[in-house]
Design an enzyme around this catalytic site. Structure first.
Site, PDB file in Angstrom:
ATOM      1  N   LYS A 195       2.613  -2.589  -5.248  1.00  0.00           N
ATOM      2  CA  LYS A 195       3.848  -2.714  -6.394  1.00  0.00           C
ATOM      3  C   LYS A 195       3.588  -1.451  -7.257  1.00  0.00           C
ATOM      4  O   LYS A 195       2.735  -1.056  -7.439  1.00  0.00           O
ATOM      5  CB  LYS A 195       3.392  -4.095  -7.046  1.00  0.00           C
ATOM      6  CG  LYS A 195       3.941  -4.242  -8.464  1.00  0.00           C
ATOM      7  CD  LYS A 195       3.742  -5.814  -8.730  1.00  0.00           C
ATOM      8  CE  LYS A 195       3.905  -6.063 -10.184  1.00  0.00           C
ATOM      9  NZ  LYS A 195       4.237  -7.397 -10.469  1.00  0.00           N
ATOM     10  N   GLU A 221       7.024 -15.065  -5.977  1.00  0.00           N
ATOM     11  CA  GLU A 221       5.739 -14.621  -6.536  1.00  0.00           C
ATOM     12  C   GLU A 221       5.772 -15.571  -7.911  1.00  0.00           C
ATOM     13  O   GLU A 221       6.601 -15.349  -8.958  1.00  0.00           O
ATOM     14  CB  GLU A 221       5.982 -13.350  -7.223  1.00  0.00           C
ATOM     15  CG  GLU A 221       4.493 -12.973  -8.165  1.00  0.00           C
ATOM     16  CD  GLU A 221       4.732 -11.354  -8.583  1.00  0.00           C
ATOM     17  OE1 GLU A 221       5.378 -10.411  -8.024  1.00  0.00           O
ATOM     18  OE2 GLU A 221       4.325 -11.380  -9.811  1.00  0.00           O
ATOM     19  N   THR A 268       0.541 -11.573 -11.510  1.00  0.00           N
ATOM     20  CA  THR A 268      -0.382 -11.407 -12.602  1.00  0.00           C
ATOM     21  C   THR A 268      -1.693 -12.031 -12.276  1.00  0.00           C
ATOM     22  O   THR A 268      -2.239 -12.448 -13.326  1.00  0.00           O
ATOM     23  CB  THR A 268       0.629 -12.215 -13.845  1.00  0.00           C
ATOM     24  OG1 THR A 268       1.860 -12.261 -13.748  1.00  0.00           O
ATOM     25  CG2 THR A 268      -0.043 -11.472 -15.044  1.00  0.00           C
ATOM     26  N   ARG A 312       0.872 -16.565 -15.479  1.00  0.00           N
ATOM     27  CA  ARG A 312       1.112 -16.446 -16.970  1.00  0.00           C
ATOM     28  C   ARG A 312       0.861 -17.548 -17.755  1.00  0.00           C
ATOM     29  O   ARG A 312       0.930 -17.404 -18.911  1.00  0.00           O
ATOM     30  CB  ARG A 312       2.275 -15.676 -17.352  1.00  0.00           C
ATOM     31  CG  ARG A 312       2.429 -14.143 -16.808  1.00  0.00           C
ATOM     32  CD  ARG A 312       3.701 -13.520 -17.201  1.00  0.00           C
ATOM     33  NE  ARG A 312       3.439 -12.357 -15.764  1.00  0.00           N
ATOM     34  CZ  ARG A 312       4.571 -11.562 -15.626  1.00  0.00           C
ATOM     35  NH1 ARG A 312       5.484 -11.409 -16.494  1.00  0.00           N
ATOM     36  NH2 ARG A 312       4.367 -10.794 -14.850  1.00  0.00           N
TER      37      ARG A 312
END
Ligand code: 3PG
Length: 216
Positions: A137, A49, A77, A53
């Site tokens: 998640k 992943e 994110t 960010r």
């Protein structure tokens, strides 16, 4: 009401089943993306992943997809639909969000690539559950109740599978993976900042290998 398709569910299950560990990667320098992901892949981890960010997230996804076509590369994110679209355009094969919004959950029902929505409460889970999501998640895992919370979720939601992340380390990954409703655990412990700063890719291969052997 529209529901998630069998195809979308199958895709996200394939991602989770492809690796018990999912590195959560933040790219500070674009040139690090490919050697870092190659090291993880060489260490036995085929799912990664890459978070959005930093400004390099999308470009990193593009480069890693091209360099390591055998790996599953997702975008993490992701917090809004426009980022979802950008990540898909960059080649992301799955999308991970830290939390849920109604807009994201509904957009993903017909998106080209599947969503692993982040939840930390039963109420958030139920927003996705009603739309047919069964894979989530669990974030931030350690502060949201850790393995005890996941065991408790197994009562009302026995058909849900989780990928917990947030505060999990090499020595605690196994506790999570021993739970019936956990398929994969994620985290940044697989990509320590000092090893990346030193371009010590051999250390990353070792961390990946050692982490995998510790959970086996
Ligand atoms: C995530 O987005 O999943 C987390 O930032 C990972 O948490 P960790 O850095 O504590 O592993």
């Amino acid at each position: 009401m529209s529901q998630i398709s069998d195809f979308q569910r199958g895709r996200i299950r394939s991602v989770l089943e492809a690796s018990p560990l999912m590195p959560v990667i933040t790219i500070e320098h674009l040139a690090e993306a490919v050697p870092l992901c190659q090291a993880l892949f060489d260490g036995g981890i085929g799912v990664m992943e890459i978070t959005l960010r930093t400004e390099h997230g999308l470009k990193a996804i593009e480069r890693v997809r091209e360099a390591i076509p055998e790996a599953w590369v997702g975008a993490g994110t992701v917090t809004c639909v426009s980022q979802y679209r950008e990540a898909v355009a960059a080649g992301a094969q799955f999308i991970v969000t830290p939390g849920v919004t109604d807009e994201l959950l509904k957009f993903a029902l017909t998106a080209e690539v599947p969503l692993l929505p982040g939840i930390s409460t039963a109420s958030e889970l139920m927003l996705g559950y009603g739309l047919g999501y069964r894979e989530f998640k669990f974030f931030p895992a350690e502060v949201a109740g850790g393995t005890s919370a996941l065991k408790a979720f197994g009562g009302p939601f026995p058909d849900v599978t989780f990928c917990p992340t947030g505060g999990i380390r090499r020595n605690t990954a196994k506790d999570y993976l021993s739970l019936r409703n956990v398929q994969t655990v994620g985290g940044s412990w697989l990509t320590p900042a000092d090893a990346i700063a030193n371009k010590d890719w051999a250390a990353i291969v070792d961390i990946a290998r050692d982490s995998l052997s510790e959970i086996s």
